[in-house]
Design a protein around this motif. Structure first.
Motif, mmCIF file in Angstrom:
data_model
loop_
_atom_site.group_PDB
_atom_site.id
_atom_site.type_symbol
_atom_site.label_atom_id
_atom_site.label_comp_id
_atom_site.label_asym_id
_atom_site.label_seq_id
_atom_site.Cartn_x
_atom_site.Cartn_y
_atom_site.Cartn_z
ATOM 1 N N VAL A 55 0.841 -1.204 0.000
ATOM 2 C CA VAL A 55 0.000 0.000 0.000
ATOM 3 C C VAL A 55 0.873 1.250 0.000
ATOM 4 C CG1 VAL A 55 -1.653 1.351 1.343
ATOM 5 C CG2 VAL A 55 -1.967 -1.121 1.087
ATOM 6 N N GLY A 56 1.921 1.241 0.824
ATOM 7 C CA GLY A 56 2.815 2.392 0.866
ATOM 8 C C GLY A 56 3.546 2.601 -0.447
ATOM 9 N N ALA A 57 3.990 1.494 -1.070
ATOM 10 C CA ALA A 57 4.722 1.598 -2.337
ATOM 11 C C ALA A 57 3.835 2.093 -3.471
ATOM 12 C CB ALA A 57 5.323 0.238 -2.696
ATOM 13 N N SER A 58 2.537 1.887 -3.372
ATOM 14 C CA SER A 58 1.614 2.332 -4.426
ATOM 15 C C SER A 58 1.030 3.712 -4.159
ATOM 16 C CB SER A 58 0.473 1.316 -4.570
ATOM 17 O OG SER A 58 -0.295 1.269 -3.366
ATOM 18 N N SER A 59 1.474 4.363 -3.081
ATOM 19 C CA SER A 59 0.943 5.681 -2.745
ATOM 20 C C SER A 59 1.317 6.711 -3.807
ATOM 21 C CB SER A 59 1.497 6.122 -1.385
ATOM 22 O OG SER A 59 1.150 7.470 -1.117
ATOM 23 N N PRO A 60 0.402 7.629 -4.126
ATOM 24 C CA PRO A 60 0.736 8.688 -5.083
ATOM 25 C C PRO A 60 1.719 9.711 -4.508
ATOM 26 C CG PRO A 60 -1.451 9.042 -4.162
ATOM 27 C CD PRO A 60 -0.995 7.702 -3.684
ATOM 28 N N SER A 61 1.901 9.690 -3.212
ATOM 29 C CA SER A 61 2.817 10.625 -2.566
ATOM 30 C C SER A 61 4.222 10.038 -2.546
ATOM 31 C CB SER A 61 2.352 10.925 -1.140
ATOM 32 O OG SER A 61 3.319 11.678 -0.445
ATOM 33 N N LEU A 62 5.205 10.789 -3.081
ATOM 34 C CA LEU A 62 6.580 10.297 -3.158
ATOM 35 C C LEU A 62 7.173 10.070 -1.774
ATOM 36 C CD1 LEU A 62 8.965 9.569 -4.974
ATOM 37 C CD2 LEU A 62 9.688 11.976 -4.859
ATOM 38 N N TRP A 63 6.977 11.039 -0.858
ATOM 39 C CA TRP A 63 7.557 10.901 0.483
ATOM 40 C C TRP A 63 6.933 9.719 1.236
ATOM 41 C CZ3 TRP A 63 4.506 11.003 4.775
ATOM 42 C CH2 TRP A 63 3.248 11.606 4.688
ATOM 43 N N SER A 64 5.648 9.472 0.976
ATOM 44 C CA SER A 64 4.981 8.351 1.622
ATOM 45 C C SER A 64 5.558 7.026 1.142
ATOM 46 C CB SER A 64 3.474 8.394 1.334
ATOM 47 O OG SER A 64 2.823 7.293 1.930
ATOM 48 N N ARG A 65 5.845 6.917 -0.162
ATOM 49 C CA ARG A 65 6.415 5.686 -0.705
ATOM 50 C C ARG A 65 7.779 5.393 -0.089
ATOM 51 N NH1 ARG A 65 4.630 7.622 -5.863
ATOM 52 N NH2 ARG A 65 6.776 8.023 -6.501
ATOM 53 N N TYR A 66 8.625 6.417 -0.014
ATOM 54 C CA TYR A 66 9.978 6.211 0.504
ATOM 55 C C TYR A 66 9.960 5.868 1.998
ATOM 56 C CZ TYR A 66 12.598 7.520 -3.654
ATOM 57 O OH TYR A 66 13.154 7.523 -4.910
ATOM 58 N N ILE A 67 9.180 6.618 2.764
ATOM 59 C CA ILE A 67 9.165 6.388 4.210
ATOM 60 C C ILE A 67 8.569 5.022 4.538
ATOM 61 C CG2 ILE A 67 8.147 7.160 6.395
ATOM 62 C CD1 ILE A 67 8.466 10.016 5.451
ATOM 63 N N THR A 68 7.471 4.660 3.852
ATOM 64 C CA THR A 68 6.838 3.368 4.114
ATOM 65 C C THR A 68 7.784 2.222 3.791
ATOM 66 O OG1 THR A 68 4.659 4.303 3.625
ATOM 67 C CG2 THR A 68 4.866 1.907 3.583
ATOM 68 N N PHE A 69 8.477 2.318 2.646
ATOM 69 C CA PHE A 69 9.342 1.223 2.207
ATOM 70 C C PHE A 69 10.539 1.035 3.135
ATOM 71 C CE2 PHE A 69 12.446 -0.878 -0.527
ATOM 72 C CZ PHE A 69 11.711 -1.921 -1.012
ATOM 73 N N TYR A 70 11.057 2.146 3.656
ATOM 74 C CA TYR A 70 12.260 2.065 4.494
ATOM 75 C C TYR A 70 11.963 2.178 5.988
ATOM 76 C CZ TYR A 70 14.889 2.609 0.161
ATOM 77 O OH TYR A 70 15.416 2.423 -1.095
ATOM 78 N N ALA A 71 10.698 2.097 6.349
ATOM 79 C CA ALA A 71 10.315 2.288 7.753
ATOM 80 C C ALA A 71 10.932 1.243 8.682
ATOM 81 C CB ALA A 71 8.789 2.262 7.893
ATOM 82 N N GLU A 72 11.188 0.036 8.160
ATOM 83 C CA GLU A 72 11.744 -1.015 9.003
ATOM 84 C C GLU A 72 13.084 -0.611 9.610
ATOM 85 O OE1 GLU A 72 10.055 -3.597 9.751
ATOM 86 O OE2 GLU A 72 8.423 -3.299 8.333
#
Length: 341
Positions: free
Chosen positions: A316-333
């Motif tokens: 869901v995070g990787a498919s977000s239209p928001s660029l910052w959301s995609r990066y933060i979600t993917f690297y949140a671990e």
């Protein structure tokens, strides 16, 4: 974690088992087991066989996970603040607080939304939920005194630090304060969240005919899911969205995702919390999934559910239209790695 106990031989009941505990703990556990056997004539031989199988492994493993009760009444362990701390089950308070804060932030649309009204609204929600949380965990302890003498002997009601009368006074007072605060705040989402939580959790715990739903594994899990995943997420979001900000009651994608994610997480809570309590639940006839399926199988079911939930979150995070959301979600671990100790 709590210290381990040593197993010795001793108590004889068609096969013998005995746990080397402090005198007061040992006496309470044996008395509760004997009273249970004597009060249940049906299936007597089955219960005796069960106790025989538990001899050392079952009871020792259950009690070894628990914090021993200090018999010295002058010990700091028996101070009033310490007893209330254990009575309040702080991990549930922390979880509720973080859940309210996170879902409240979903209603924030711009920086100016971080206003005085926002912080007051979040504070009101947390305090009202805290009061209701004390009622819920307190009622559960009042209903499970004998079970907790086996599973959680460090809790104030099970250890005798609190009398039943004291427990009733505490839960009644906090239930009243929760509804009182919800009423004077004037937020209908908060009030209905408190009211529905009160009904479901009372039905879950209280030991009267047609209730005490915790005896039934599926119904118990549904109660926890309804409160933790649906009511908390939707009601407290609407509190900020409609009551604090005065906006329309819309449910954007993040709220739907949060509800879905917490549904998985709540099922894990419902399953995982019973894993260390298998001995007391067996003795007193609580048919949890752990009792039915075994500790190991339930543990790995929980791991699988968490993996599925986190995998979906990454997608869901990787498919977000928001660029910052995609990066933060993917690297949140990576943010979690420093927290592991």
């Amino acid at each position: 974690m709590c210290p381990f106990v040593t197993v010795h031989c001793g108590f004889r009941l068609i096969g013998c088992y005995h746990v080397s505990l402090r005198a007061s703990q040992r006496k309470r556990i044996i008395q509760s087991q004997l009273s249970f056997v004597r009060s249940n004539s049906g299936g007597f031989s089955e219960k005796i066989l069960f106790y025989h199988k538990l001899k050392t492994k079952g009871v020792a493993s259950a009690v070894s996970e628990q914090q021993p009760v200090d018999p010295d009444p002058t010990s700091p362990q028996h101070s009033l603040p310490n007893a209330f701390y254990r009575f309040s089950r702080p991990h549930t308070v922390i979880g509720t607080t973080l859940s309210i804060v996170s879902v409240s932030l979903l209603a924030v649309q711009k920086l100016s939304d971080f206003s005085r009204l926002f912080f007051i609204g979040v504070f009101e929600a947390i305090v009202a939920a805290f009061f209701m949380n004390i009622y819920i965990v307190g009622l559960n302890q009042l209903s499970d005194i004998e079970i907790n003498k086996v599973n959680k002997p460090y809790l104030p009601l099970a250890s005798g630090e609190y009398s039943v009368k004291t427990g009733i006074i505490i839960v009644s007072l906090f239930a009243f304060m929760s509804f009182w605060l919800g009423w004077i705040v004037g937020s209908w989402p908060i009030f209905w969240a408190l009211f529905i939580s009160f009904l479901l959790e009372t039905a879950y715990s209280i030991n009267i005919p047609m209730l005490r739903w915790k005896r039934f594994a599926l119904v118990a899990a549904m109660c926890i899911l309804a409160v933790r995943a649906i009511i908390v997420q939707i009601a407290f979001y609407l509190h900020i969205q409609t009551f604090v900000y005065g906006r329309l009651a819309v449910f954007p994608k993040p709220v739907i995702f949060a509800t879905g994610f917490m549904s998985f997480f709540s099922v894990v809570i419902a399953l995982f919390k019973d894993i260390p309590d298998i001995v007391g639940d067996k003795i007193f006839g609580i048919q949890s999934f752990t009792v039915r399926l075994g500790q190991k199988r339930v543990f790995w079911i929980c791991i699988l559910l968490l993996e599925v939930a986190n995998g979906v979150a990454i997608l869901v995070g990787a498919s977000s239209p928001s660029l910052w959301s995609r990066y933060i979600t993917f690297y949140a671990e990576y943010l979690l790695i420093p927290l592991v100790r």
